[in-house]
Each structure stands twice: as C-alpha cells, then as structure tokens.
Design an enzyme around this catalytic site. Structure first.
Site, mmCIF file in Angstrom:
data_model
loop_
_atom_site.group_PDB
_atom_site.id
_atom_site.type_symbol
_atom_site.label_atom_id
_atom_site.label_comp_id
_atom_site.label_asym_id
_atom_site.label_seq_id
_atom_site.Cartn_x
_atom_site.Cartn_y
_atom_site.Cartn_z
ATOM 1 N N LYS A 150 0.864 -1.185 0.000
ATOM 2 C CA LYS A 150 0.000 0.000 0.000
ATOM 3 C C LYS A 150 0.898 1.232 0.000
ATOM 4 C CE LYS A 150 -1.433 3.221 2.856
ATOM 5 N NZ LYS A 150 -1.687 4.296 1.944
ATOM 6 N N GLY A 154 7.259 5.288 8.005
ATOM 7 C CA GLY A 154 6.409 6.471 8.127
ATOM 8 C C GLY A 154 6.654 7.143 9.463
ATOM 9 N N SER A 155 5.662 7.857 9.942
ATOM 10 C CA SER A 155 5.840 8.638 11.167
ATOM 11 C C SER A 155 5.834 7.727 12.401
ATOM 12 C CB SER A 155 4.700 9.657 11.288
ATOM 13 O OG SER A 155 3.473 8.959 11.351
ATOM 14 N N GLY A 187 3.497 4.562 13.253
ATOM 15 C CA GLY A 187 4.277 3.355 13.532
ATOM 16 C C GLY A 187 3.875 2.719 14.854
ATOM 17 N N GLU A 232 10.293 1.648 10.395
ATOM 18 C CA GLU A 232 11.286 2.709 10.165
ATOM 19 C C GLU A 232 10.539 4.026 10.303
ATOM 20 O OE1 GLU A 232 14.409 2.324 9.824
ATOM 21 O OE2 GLU A 232 14.511 0.189 9.369
ATOM 22 N N CYS A 276 13.599 11.528 6.350
ATOM 23 C CA CYS A 276 13.699 11.064 7.735
ATOM 24 C C CYS A 276 15.088 11.384 8.286
ATOM 25 C CB CYS A 276 13.430 9.575 7.805
ATOM 26 S SG CYS A 276 14.386 8.641 6.613
HETATM 27 P P1 NAP Z 1 2.712 8.584 7.761
HETATM 28 O O1 NAP Z 1 1.657 9.628 7.790
HETATM 29 O O2 NAP Z 1 3.020 7.868 9.010
HETATM 30 O O3 NAP Z 1 2.263 7.556 6.616
HETATM 31 C C1 NAP Z 1 3.065 6.460 6.259
HETATM 32 C C2 NAP Z 1 2.191 5.407 5.625
HETATM 33 O O4 NAP Z 1 1.274 4.916 6.608
HETATM 34 C C3 NAP Z 1 1.327 5.940 4.472
HETATM 35 O O5 NAP Z 1 1.184 4.956 3.478
HETATM 36 C C4 NAP Z 1 -0.001 6.192 5.171
HETATM 37 O O6 NAP Z 1 -1.110 6.203 4.308
HETATM 38 C C5 NAP Z 1 -0.044 5.017 6.121
HETATM 39 N N1 NAP Z 1 -0.975 5.195 7.230
HETATM 40 C C6 NAP Z 1 -1.476 6.360 7.738
HETATM 41 N N2 NAP Z 1 -2.325 6.099 8.767
HETATM 42 C C7 NAP Z 1 -2.389 4.749 8.885
HETATM 43 C C8 NAP Z 1 -3.107 3.876 9.748
HETATM 44 N N3 NAP Z 1 -3.908 4.330 10.706
HETATM 45 N N4 NAP Z 1 -2.921 2.564 9.589
HETATM 46 C C9 NAP Z 1 -2.100 2.057 8.644
HETATM 47 N N5 NAP Z 1 -1.395 2.848 7.783
HETATM 48 C C10 NAP Z 1 -1.533 4.175 7.923
HETATM 49 O O7 NAP Z 1 4.086 9.171 7.212
HETATM 50 P P2 NAP Z 1 4.339 10.049 5.921
HETATM 51 O O8 NAP Z 1 3.793 11.405 6.192
HETATM 52 O O9 NAP Z 1 3.886 9.314 4.713
HETATM 53 O O10 NAP Z 1 5.928 10.077 5.868
HETATM 54 C C11 NAP Z 1 6.688 10.927 6.658
HETATM 55 C C12 NAP Z 1 7.242 10.206 7.871
HETATM 56 O O11 NAP Z 1 7.957 9.037 7.451
HETATM 57 C C13 NAP Z 1 8.244 11.040 8.628
HETATM 58 O O12 NAP Z 1 8.021 10.901 10.004
HETATM 59 C C14 NAP Z 1 9.584 10.423 8.242
HETATM 60 O O13 NAP Z 1 10.610 10.631 9.172
HETATM 61 C C15 NAP Z 1 9.212 8.997 8.098
HETATM 62 N N6 NAP Z 1 10.182 8.269 7.276
HETATM 63 C C16 NAP Z 1 11.047 7.410 7.898
HETATM 64 C C17 NAP Z 1 12.016 6.741 7.163
HETATM 65 C C18 NAP Z 1 12.977 5.788 7.835
HETATM 66 O O14 NAP Z 1 13.544 4.948 7.140
HETATM 67 N N7 NAP Z 1 13.181 5.869 9.137
HETATM 68 C C19 NAP Z 1 12.095 6.942 5.790
HETATM 69 C C20 NAP Z 1 11.194 7.826 5.189
HETATM 70 C C21 NAP Z 1 10.237 8.479 5.945
HETATM 71 P P3 NAP Z 1 -1.652 7.602 3.706
HETATM 72 O O15 NAP Z 1 -0.615 8.068 2.777
HETATM 73 O O16 NAP Z 1 -2.904 7.213 3.045
HETATM 74 O O17 NAP Z 1 -1.846 8.523 4.872
#
Ligand code: NAP
Length: 497
Positions: A177, A230-231, A235, A252, A286
């Site tokens: 997804k 993701g966030s 997570g 991650e 990130c």
């Molecule tokens: P996010 O809002 O946490 O979303 C990540 C993924 O999770 C998206 O596909 C999102 O879908 C999905 N999601 C949202 N709510 C969910 C739920 N309740 N249940 C299951 N899945 C759900 O993060 P983002 O805004 O896309 O990305 C930014 C974050 O990612 C930042 O915090 C960044 O630091 C982190 N990140 C970490 C790394 C690493 O390797 N450590 C790498 C890249 C990014 P939708 O798009 O439909 O909301």
C-alpha cells in the site's frame, strides 16, 4: 492538456478497479493544475482479495529456487535502468522533489535490485559442528509468507524497493500500500515487474488511505509480516496492531538528526553539508539535518555562511533543472511547517531567514515554503525536539565536544548523526557516543548507500534494519535443522557427558 490516466490496483496478476467503485485524484504539489493521475480508493475488500492472491501464490513462489527468483529481480532492475528518466519525471510531478533527486530515488531502486539479486545466490545460512558424533546441523532461512508493506511519500520508489526486493528474493509474496500522495511511482514499478514476468499473485498493489487499506492490511490474519516506513505516531499504531496477533513488524520512523560542527572543522565543507542535509528534498527526509549543533568558536562564521546559502537557494518546480528545492508534499504539510515556524518564534528562537510561504506567480499554484534558519535554539524548544519535516533547520551553540554530543543525543529519535571535525579523536568519540543507527564524518546526515543496514534506534525504529544483508532478516525466518546419521538414539546434553 493530456488525458488523465486512471490507474488500477494490481491483484492476482490483473489490473482491477476497487470494489468500492471510488477513486481519488493526485495533483502535482508544485502545480495543482497538473493532475498526475486518478487512483483506486480501495478498502478492506480489496485488501482481502490481494492477501488471498498473495497467499495462494506463496506456495509456488517459495519453491522457485532463490537464484531463479533473483534472475527476475535482475531483469526488473535492468528495466528500471532503461526507464529511469520516465520514472524520475513522473516522480517529480507526483512528489515535488527536484529531478536530480528523483533520479537518485530511482537509482536507489536499481542499486537495491542488483544487490538483492546477488543475495539470491547467497542467502547464507550457518553450519556448525554437533556436540554428538555422526550428527550434522545447520540453520537455513525460510520465507515468512505474505509480506504487507506500508510506505511513505518521500521516497516513492526507493522505499518500496527496499521492502519488495528482499521480500521477493527470500520467497515471500507481497501486498503493498503506497502513500496516498505518491501511488504513481509504485504503479509504474509494479507494471515493470508484471512486464518482466513476475508470476500472478506474487506482487499485489492496493492504493488508498492508511485507514481504509493500511489498517486492514496490518491486521489481516494471513499477513505474516508488516514492513512499515512512516511517522512514529502511525508506527506506534502499527506496532500495537501487530503485537496483538504476534505478527512480525518492522518499523522505520521519524528522525531529528544533528550535524555537530567542531571548531577545528572545515567550515565551508560543513556549510555545504548543512545546506544539502537541511534543504535537500525540501527537508522532507527522515534523515534531514534539522539540528546544527555548532561550537561557540565558529558559530558566527558557520551561521552567517549557512544563512547566505539558504537565502540564495532557487526554489520552484522540480521539473526545471535549475531549481534546487521543490515544494512541500501537500497543503497540510506546508501548513505544519508554517505552524512550526510560528512555534519557533514564540519560543524565542531567532529567525534568520525564510519563515514564510512563497507566493506570487507560479508559486501560488503550489505549496512552497522558504528555506528557513533559526538561531539561538535551545534543547527545551519544540523546534529542537520535534520532527518538522520541511525546509526548516535550527542552530544551537555548544561549548565542547561533550556538550555537543549530549545535545545531539537530547532527542527521542535516533536515526542519523554527523560530525564535522579534522581531529580523528573527536570523530571516533562522536561515532561511539552519539546514539543513532547511521553516522557520518565530514558529511551531512543524509547519503546512505544500499549495501549497508539502514535504520535507527530509540523512537525511530524497533530493532530491525532495511537494506544490506540485514534487510533480508525482516523477511526470513531462521530454521535450525538437526540430521542424526548415527543410527542410534543420541540425547543432546546427556549422551556426550
Ligand atoms: P505517515 O503519515 O506515518 O504515513 C506512512 C504510511 O502509513 C502511508 O502509506 C499512510 O497512508 C499510512 N498510514 C497512515 N495512517 C495509517 C493507519 N492508521 N494505519 C495504517 N497505515 C496508515 O508518514 P508520511 O507522512 O507518509 O511520511 C513521513 C514520515 O515518514 C516522517 O516521520 C519520516 O521521518 C518517516 N520516514 C522514515 C524513514 C525511515 O527509514 N526511518 C524513511 C522515510 C520516511 P496515507 O498516505 O494514506 O496517509
């Protein structure tokens, strides 16, 4: 205006519409007149079908010899090489980062594909002597089953490849997804896989929101492992949902990464690194360098140079090759960045440059924020502690190496850190004492390569790693096998005494 393409889900080897019959539109964050595509607004029914297809395909795919699976990965990576420019251009349209960076994003998928294809002829296990005579023992890797993947928008093809390639080479099947903001890159990637011969059901793609697709995927009883990037906030939800069913869970998450600049550093080099680390990908990495911890003896020189460079950055549509920084991913993210700027001002940090949305002309069609630098930032401020994920960085003074290391560690996150110094003793102490999963010397906090483990400690991760050989640990289960060819009953821990 070119016709807007309707993209479908890919389930069991077929491109299909969502059971909901609904779709959503995706627009270019640099120019909201540009509709990038129409995508399926899927729900739990689509997830169930995708998981069922992946479950059925698993029984055949796991028996394909790993070197054969790897040959397919190699073909996919070769094809991505040929499609690199097309994928990069569409990625810039859907995500906003500049072309050079989207080319790098695609290159990461190529590199990871080649690396994991090599793993198909290794997937090393272990043999070890037995304590008993005429007995052989070994440990082998086995695939886990259906691997569910939930990915963010900031690396639209690199991160999916980091998860899909190791999962596939190990013999798992996949349901992915992608983020709602960046489904196109994964649609292209999966289309390439289909055309290069991935068997039906081995890879399945379901687009839609986190709540409607991510949630049923991470709670599905037939999903053996979830890999999430993701966030930290989401997570934590993924972790809790998986824990209830003892489902494998790889996370991650966020970062609040520091560059420590010592008074013996090459200041121009440190400023080069700070500009790239803080404003590359519009700060939406990130690993973004969002905290500069600078020795008191060089803070004025460093800050003056950083501000001059930040002011001079060319911000605009990433499809223009002369542009250095693109927009925020969407309006909501832009507003979050602007809110943090207000928080920083209220907390007493000194705004040195930027601090506003860019407006006028083409800027009005997108979500552009100025490269922003705050000085006099202290460790109790929210802009020091919280991930902003935008074009904002902060400068904090330190008195000594020890003070700088303490400040770097003074955060809930532990993804990436860096030091600029010409003193090898400083470098080695910082390498040892700054608690992060990634660390750089005389380079910024971004720039990972695919054959080393990638991930973080504390609130950034849950102990797993992506990429490198460590990346296959997430998608394989150890099985210990004992073969007794003595023809007698031999009892471990008893008969050898
Ligand atoms: P996010 O809002 O946490 O979303 C990540 C993924 O999770 C998206 O596909 C999102 O879908 C999905 N999601 C949202 N709510 C969910 C739920 N309740 N249940 C299951 N899945 C759900 O993060 P983002 O805004 O896309 O990305 C930014 C974050 O990612 C930042 O915090 C960044 O630091 C982190 N990140 C970490 C790394 C690493 O390797 N450590 C790498 C890249 C990014 P939708 O798009 O439909 O909301």
């Amino acid at each position: 205006m070119a016709e807007v393409i309707r993209y479908k889900n890919y389930i069991g080897g077929q491109w299909v519409e969502s059971r909901s019959g609904e779709t959503f539109e995706n627009r270019n964050p640099a120019n909201t007149d540009d509709v990038v595509g129409i995508f399926q607004k899927s729900n739990a029914n689509d997830v169930n079908e995708a998981v069922a297809a992946a479950k059925e395909a698993f029984n055949k795919w796991r028996l394909v010899p790993a070197p054969k699976r790897a040959e397919l990965l190699l073909r996919i990576a070769d094809r991505v090489v040929r499609e690199k420019e097309r994928l990069a251009r569409d990625m810039t349209r859907e995500m906003g980062k500049v072309l050079n960076e989207t080319r790098g994003d695609v290159q990461e998928a190529i590199d990871l594909g080649y690396f994991m294809a090599g793993e198909g002829r290794r997937l090393h296990g272990v043999t070890t002597p037995s304590e008993l005579p005429n007995k052989f023992q070994m440990c082998v890797r086995q695939p886990k089953g259906v691997a569910g993947m939930i990915t963010p928008w900031n690396f639209p093809v690199a991160i999916p490849s980091w998860k899909m390639m190791p999962a596939l080479v190990c013999g798992n099947t996949v349901v992915i997804k992608p983020a709602t903001d960046t489904p196109l890159s994964v649609c292209h990637y999966v289309k390439i896989m289909e055309e290069e011969g991935i068997p039906p059901g081995v890879v399945n793609l379901v687009t839609g929101s986190g709540g409607s697709v991510g949630m049923p995927l991470m709670t599905h009883k037939d999903v053996a492992v979830i890999s999430f990037t993701g966030s930290t906030e989401i997570g934590r939800k993924v972790s809790e949902a998986c824990a209830r069913d003892f489902r494998g869970c790889h996370l991650e998450m966020g970062g609040k990464n520091c560059i420590l600049v010592m008074d013996d550093a090459d200041i121009d080099l440190a400023v080069d690194g700070a500009v790239w680390g803080a404003f590359g990908t519009t700060g939406q990495r990130c690993t973004a360098s969002s905290r500069m911890i600078v020795h008191k003896n060089v803070i004025k020189e460093f800050t003056d140079k950083l501000v001059a460079r930040a002011r001079a950055l060319n911000v605009g549509n990433g499809l223009d090759e002369s542009v250095e920084m693109g927009p925020a991913i969407n309006e909501s993210q832009m507003n979050t960045v602007l809110e943090y700027i207000e928080i920083g001002k209220k907390e007493g940090a000194r705004l040195l440059c930027g601090g506003e949305r860019l407006t006028g002309g083409d800027y009005d069609k997108g979500f552009f924020t100025m490269p922003t630098v705050f000085a006099d930032v202290t460790s109790d401020m929210r802009i020091f502690q919280e991930e902003i994920f935008g074009s904002v960085t902060s400068v904090t003074v330190c008195e000594s190496l020890e003070d700088g290391i303490d400040l770097c560690n003074n955060t809930a996150y532990g993804l990436s850190g860096s030091i600029y110094t010409r003193d090898v003793n400083n470098a080695f102490r910082a390498m040892r004492d700054i608690y992060t999963g990634l660390f750089y010397v005389n380079a910024p906090t971004i720039g990972a390569e695919v054959h080393l483990p990638f991930g973080g400690v504390k609130d950034t991760g849950n102990g797993h790693r992506e990429a490198g050989v460590a990346g296959i640990d997430v998608f394989s289960e150890w099985k210990s096998i004992y073969v007794d060819f003595s023809g007698t009953i031999q009892r471990a821990q008893i008969d050898n005494r």
